[in-house]
Scaffold this motif. Structure first.
Motif, mmCIF file in Angstrom:
data_model
loop_
_atom_site.group_PDB
_atom_site.id
_atom_site.type_symbol
_atom_site.label_atom_id
_atom_site.label_comp_id
_atom_site.label_asym_id
_atom_site.label_seq_id
_atom_site.Cartn_x
_atom_site.Cartn_y
_atom_site.Cartn_z
ATOM 1 N N CYS A 172 -36.085 8.230 -24.039
ATOM 2 C CA CYS A 172 -36.226 8.009 -25.384
ATOM 3 C C CYS A 172 -37.681 7.433 -25.742
ATOM 4 N N CYS A 223 -36.280 4.654 -20.172
ATOM 5 C CA CYS A 223 -35.379 5.876 -20.391
ATOM 6 C C CYS A 223 -36.135 6.830 -21.131
ATOM 7 N N CYS A 275 -33.557 4.250 -29.273
ATOM 8 C CA CYS A 275 -32.929 4.588 -28.017
ATOM 9 C C CYS A 275 -31.498 4.946 -28.112
ATOM 10 N N THR A 276 -31.055 6.090 -27.509
ATOM 11 C CA THR A 276 -29.897 6.609 -28.074
ATOM 12 C C THR A 276 -29.086 6.745 -26.563
ATOM 13 N N CYS A 277 -29.497 5.980 -25.579
ATOM 14 C CA CYS A 277 -28.829 5.942 -24.280
ATOM 15 C C CYS A 277 -27.585 5.150 -24.400
ATOM 16 N N TRP A 327 -28.262 2.068 -19.832
ATOM 17 C CA TRP A 327 -29.470 1.576 -20.169
ATOM 18 C C TRP A 327 -29.883 0.319 -19.236
HETATM 19 ZN ZN LIG Z 1 -32.986 5.520 -24.120
#
Ligand SMILES: [Zn+2]
Length: 564
Positions: free
Chosen positions: A210, A208, A191-193, A198
């Motif tokens: 991702c 999300c 997850c890159t949020c 998030w």
């Molecule tokens: Zn994410």
């Protein structure tokens, strides 16, 4: 009398392959029948006769006779601290594996002693394994010396029964492999949020973007965690239920990036498992059957079981205990560490702090802390233990263990020399231990000039008959000390009895220093024979307290205060 001697002679012969030590037998006989102390030579003679008889028997005959005469002496000596622990669910003798899992922030204190002891006692009860696992997957919270200090403390507390020491930072490859597997199975995603964003989505139970990327894409992203993303830019999340009733269980993180340099792995590793993940993997990999820890671990335990479920593993049995509030103690390792760093304390062995290293140096025994844990037991109820209650208990347990070991000595604090007019010369012979006569006697050569503690002198009531232990009776009048008589019977018969006090000969003594629990030092003189003591010896300084000998050299003996 012969029968009493015979049973102890047989017992001694049984325990030592037929050989009998007359002193040991004498000690045992006198312990059971103190009235025989009045005629030791006769008892010794009888013992010699009995030994002659016993020496004609072989081991089997010795055992048979002992069984007939005193079967209670044949019973295996059980460890005295076998306590009232409740059985564990699903525990099989010989198969139980427990662990303690401290983080390396410092050595162990009295709070850790409870959890460590309880786990160890359960391992012992079931003949199982006790693992020490150092959880150092948070590079930001590591005190490097703890890697040495914790195993040392744990081994002390368990009398060297730590079965295995595991250091998590040396197992990163294992965690990476399992994380990769989860990614491959589609059960974890990178997850890159942005963290705040998030959190908001999670609170609403919304996934999300991702989460829905395909496995191939996730694998690429996972690889990028090792060499591309910066700290905080990506985390690996377990795919749970994004609408779980408990928001904490929704897609929690299991791996993250930390740039902080780790004392063990250096800069080489930057991807670190979150505690719940490495715990789940290690508990499984090392065959932990029962996890016994505080209830503050209960939420993590649920997460750990979710990780295990992904691999189809059987989770261990979890048993949590309630919060134990040690009221009045400063048990923060980080605060204590800072106090040491600025010189407020001399180190982890400073007599004023409730850490095991310092308590050991005072003469506290591991068995006392284990007994305390056994008495507390494993219960979910929260408990408060006040500082007074804690020491009262620990001191009582400790006294039981050390009392038989600690020989007696006179220590005259703040000594003042006085002369007792008319006192005879005498070589006073005093038992090293009143219940262990086999240890012999200590000798004090008296000639009328003695040292007394300033405090005792100030309390001498004029006109009364006072007694110097094992020496003589005297009176204090008109600023003078006058000999009255010698025998204890005279003192007992005196109408106006005063104090019985300890003393030291003017000529023979050593300088003794006792470090007290508040960090101050008591200065004085001790018996000359204290100069023969060794580091680690436990002593009872008569009319004062128990103490541990920590240093002996030509100029002085240094003891640490233990307890009354
Ligand atoms: Zn994410």
């Amino acid at each position: 009398m012969k029968e009493i001697i015979l049973k102890y002679a047989l017992k001694n012969a049984h325990d030592f392959g037929g050989k009998v030590n007359d002193k040991v037998v004498l000690g045992s006989v006198l312990r059971e029948h103190p009235e025989l102390k009045t005629d030791v030579p006769k008892v010794l003679k009888e013992i010699q006769n009995v030994i002659k008889e016993v020496s004609k028997l072989n081991q089997e005959q010795i055992k048979a006779k002992l069984e007939q005469l005193a079967p209670e002496l044949l019973e295996e000596k059980k460890e005295e601290i076998l306590g009232p622990l409740k059985p564990l669910p699903n525990a099989v003798k010989g198969k139980v594996v427990v662990r303690i899992a401290p983080s390396p922030s410092g050595p162990l204190h009295i709070g850790h002693a409870y959890g460590t002891s309880l786990n160890y006692e359960y391992a012992k009860m079931y003949g199982g394994k006790f693992i020490l696992r150092i959880e150092d997957t948070n590079p930001e919270n590591i005190y490097a010396p703890a890697y040495e200090l914790i195993p040392d403390d744990a081994n002390w507390l368990t009398e060297n029964h730590v079965s295995d020491i595991i250091i998590q930072s040396s197992r990163l490859g294992i965690y990476y492999d399992y994380a990769e597997k989860l990614v491959g199975m589609g059960k974890a995603y990178v997850c890159t949020c942005e963290a705040e964003q998030w959190k908001e989505m999670k609170a609403k139970g919304v996934a999300c973007v991702c989460r829905s990327l395909n496995v191939k894409e996730q694998q690429t992203r996972y690889a990028k965690m090792f060499n591309e993303y910066a700290e905080g830019e990506a985390v690996l999340r377990l795919k749970t239920d994004i609408e779980d009733k408990n928001p904490a269980m929704r897609d929690f993180a299991i791996m993250r990036i930390v740039e902080h340099v780790h004392p063990k792995t250096g800069k080489e590793q930057r991807v670190w498992p979150l505690m719940l993940f490495s715990v789940a993997i290690d508990d499984h990999e090392t065959g932990v059957t029962h996890v016994l820890n505080g209830k503050d671990h209960a939420d993590n335990a649920k997460k750990e079981q979710m990780v295990m479920a992904c691999f189809g593993w059987q989770p261990p049995v979890y048993k949590h205990w309630g919060r134990i509030n040690f009221e009045g103690f400063e048990l923060s390792t980080s605060k204590t560490r800072r106090a040491i760093e600025i010189g407020e304390y001399s180190g982890w062995e400073d007599i004023r702090i409730p850490f095991l290293r310092s308590l050991r140096k005072r003469g506290y025994q591991a068995g006392a802390f284990r007994r305390f844990a056994l008495e507390m037991g494993l219960s979910l109820n929260d408990k408060t233990v006040s500082i007074e209650e804690f020491w009262k208990n620990i001191n009582a347990f400790n006294r039981e263990i050390i009392e038989p070991q600690a020989n007696r000595y006179f220590f005259v604090r703040d000594p003042v020399k006085i002369k007792i007019m008319g006192a005879p010369k005498k070589v006073a012979q005093i038992d090293l231990h009143p219940e262990h006569l086999e240890r012999g006697k200590r000798t004090l050569k008296a000639n009328g000039e003695v040292y007394l503690t300033e405090d005792d002198i100030s309390k001498l009531v004029p006109g009364k008959v006072h007694r110097l232990m094992d020496y003589c009776n005297f009176e204090f009048a008109d600023g003078k000390y006058k000999f009255v008589s010698e025998s204890y019977e005279d003192y007992k018969a005196a109408e106006n009895k005063g104090m019985i006090i300890h003393w030291l000969p003017q000529e023979e003594h050593v300088v003794v220093e006792v470090l007290l629990e508040d960090g101050k030092t008591a200065l004085g003189l001790g018996e000359k024979s204290m100069g023969q003591l060794k580091e680690g010896d436990l002593v009872q300084l008569e009319r004062n307290y128990y103490a541990r000998v920590n240093q002996v050299d030509k100029s002085k003996v240094v003891c640490w205060y233990l307890h009354k």
